[in-house]
Design an enzyme around this catalytic site. Structure first.
Site, short mmCIF file in Angstrom:
data_model
loop_
_atom_site.label_atom_id
_atom_site.label_comp_id
_atom_site.label_asym_id
_atom_site.label_seq_id
_atom_site.Cartn_x
_atom_site.Cartn_y
_atom_site.Cartn_z
N SER A 69 6.55 -0.63 7.58
CA SER A 69 5.17 -0.64 8.07
C SER A 69 5.09 -0.98 9.56
CB SER A 69 4.34 -1.66 7.30
OG SER A 69 4.41 -1.41 5.92
N1 SAH Z 1 7.22 -3.46 2.72
C1 SAH Z 1 8.12 -2.46 3.21
C2 SAH Z 1 7.45 -1.12 3.49
C3 SAH Z 1 6.97 -0.51 2.27
S1 SAH Z 1 6.84 1.23 2.20
C4 SAH Z 1 8.84 -2.92 4.46
O1 SAH Z 1 8.55 -4.00 4.97
O2 SAH Z 1 9.74 -2.20 4.89
C5 SAH Z 1 6.34 1.26 0.50
C6 SAH Z 1 7.48 1.09 -0.47
O3 SAH Z 1 6.91 1.02 -1.75
C7 SAH Z 1 8.43 2.27 -0.50
O4 SAH Z 1 9.74 1.84 -0.26
C8 SAH Z 1 8.27 2.83 -1.90
O5 SAH Z 1 9.45 3.35 -2.44
C9 SAH Z 1 7.80 1.61 -2.66
N2 SAH Z 1 7.09 1.89 -3.91
C10 SAH Z 1 6.25 2.91 -4.20
N3 SAH Z 1 5.79 2.80 -5.47
C11 SAH Z 1 6.36 1.69 -5.99
C12 SAH Z 1 6.29 1.05 -7.26
N4 SAH Z 1 5.53 1.55 -8.26
N5 SAH Z 1 6.97 -0.09 -7.45
C13 SAH Z 1 7.75 -0.60 -6.45
N6 SAH Z 1 7.88 -0.03 -5.24
C14 SAH Z 1 7.18 1.09 -5.01
#
Ligand code: SAH
Length: 261
Positions: A110
């Site tokens: 993010s």
């Molecule tokens: N917090 C992260 C950025 C998140 S991007 C950081 O600091 O880098 C969003 C993430 O959510 C992605 O890696 C995606 O694979 C994950 N995601 C999407 N759906 C999800 C689910 N149902 N359960 C867990 N993770 C999920």
């Protein structure tokens, strides 16, 4: 005779050669260390510039979002986490830009401003517990850990979960526990949590997450249609269990995937 052969190369000569080799080695170590220190200082400067960008952005968008200033503790945490360790080496030069960056598998780390706003909204205290859905690179979890929060984080893409877990361990974030799985269902074993942060866009607030939030706790979650602008929601569970939700600002997140969304 073996003893003559040994003395054919006098000790003092060997000592002198060894001495110059040691000096060369020391000089090399010094150069490497100095280079390392210069690089660390350069990265620290870039990190401070990124924090200043976040401060400026919060000021400019503040009237719209209601978050005009970010808690100095949050800014200090952003100033400590080595974001360059959370992106691929090809993107290291951009690691401290105030923007999201790709982390593979179609996912992103993010934007630092968004990490700052979400962390600020959680209003954590040292010793709090947090559940994160969407570990991604592990950066957001590291920011929370820098604030003294014990974090449980779930990532649905197994490779990302493994990489983030390894990275967080290597960087010494022992207060963060990660696992691969669908975060829609939360992680009841360690709950209820003081705070929950969802870093992928959901169509609704998952009821299991609401259940795993402590009375008096806060959840931050982007809600809306995938690949469109969503609303960042602040969900508060009052001590009597009543739930209130507030729309804080428009955001764009990758979608929450998995069977149940
Ligand atoms: N917090 C992260 C950025 C998140 S991007 C950081 O600091 O880098 C969003 C993430 O959510 C992605 O890696 C995606 O694979 C994950 N995601 C999407 N759906 C999800 C689910 N149902 N359960 C867990 N993770 C999920």
């Amino acid at each position: 005779m073996p003893s003559r052969t040994r003395f054919a190369h006098p000790d003092w000569l060997a000592g002198a050669a060894m001495g110059s080799r040691v000096r060369q080695l020391l000089a090399l170590c010094f150069a490497v260390c100095l280079n390392g220190t210069v690089q660390a200082q350069e990265l620290a400067l870039q990190r401070q510039a990124m924090v200043q960008d976040v401060v400026q952005m919060a000021r400019s968008f503040g009237l719209e979002t209601g978050t005009q200033t970010i808690d100095p503790r949050v800014l200090a945490a952003l100033g400590r986490v080595p974001r360059h360790e959370f992106v691929s080496s090809a993107l290291r030069n951009s690691a401290y830009d105030n923007r999201p960056l790709p982390i593979g598998h179609g996912q992103t780390i993010s934007q630092p401003y968004i990490v700052a706003v979400m962390t600020d909204l959680l209003d954590v205290d040292r010793g709090d517990t947090a559940l994160e859905i969407g570990t991604g690179s592990g950066y957001q979890a590291a920011v929370l850990a820098e604030l003294g929060v014990k974090v449980w984080s779930i990532e649905i893409v197994t490779t990302l979960a493994d990489e983030a877990g390894e990275r967080l361990r290597r960087l010494g974030y022992s207060g963060v526990t990660t696992r691969a799985g669908d975060g829609y269902h939360g992680w009841p074993d360690h709950g209820p949590y003081d705070t929950i942060i969802v870093t992928a866009a959901a169509s609704h607030v998952p009821p299991p997450l609401l259940q795993q939030l402590k009375p008096g706790g806060r959840m931050v979650i982007p809600v809306g249609a995938p690949f469109q602008t969503q609303q960042l929601m602040l969900v508060e569970k009052r001590p009597d269990g009543a739930v209130t939700t507030r729309q804080m600002m428009p955001v764009r997140f990758v979608p929450l995937t998995g069977g149940r969304d």
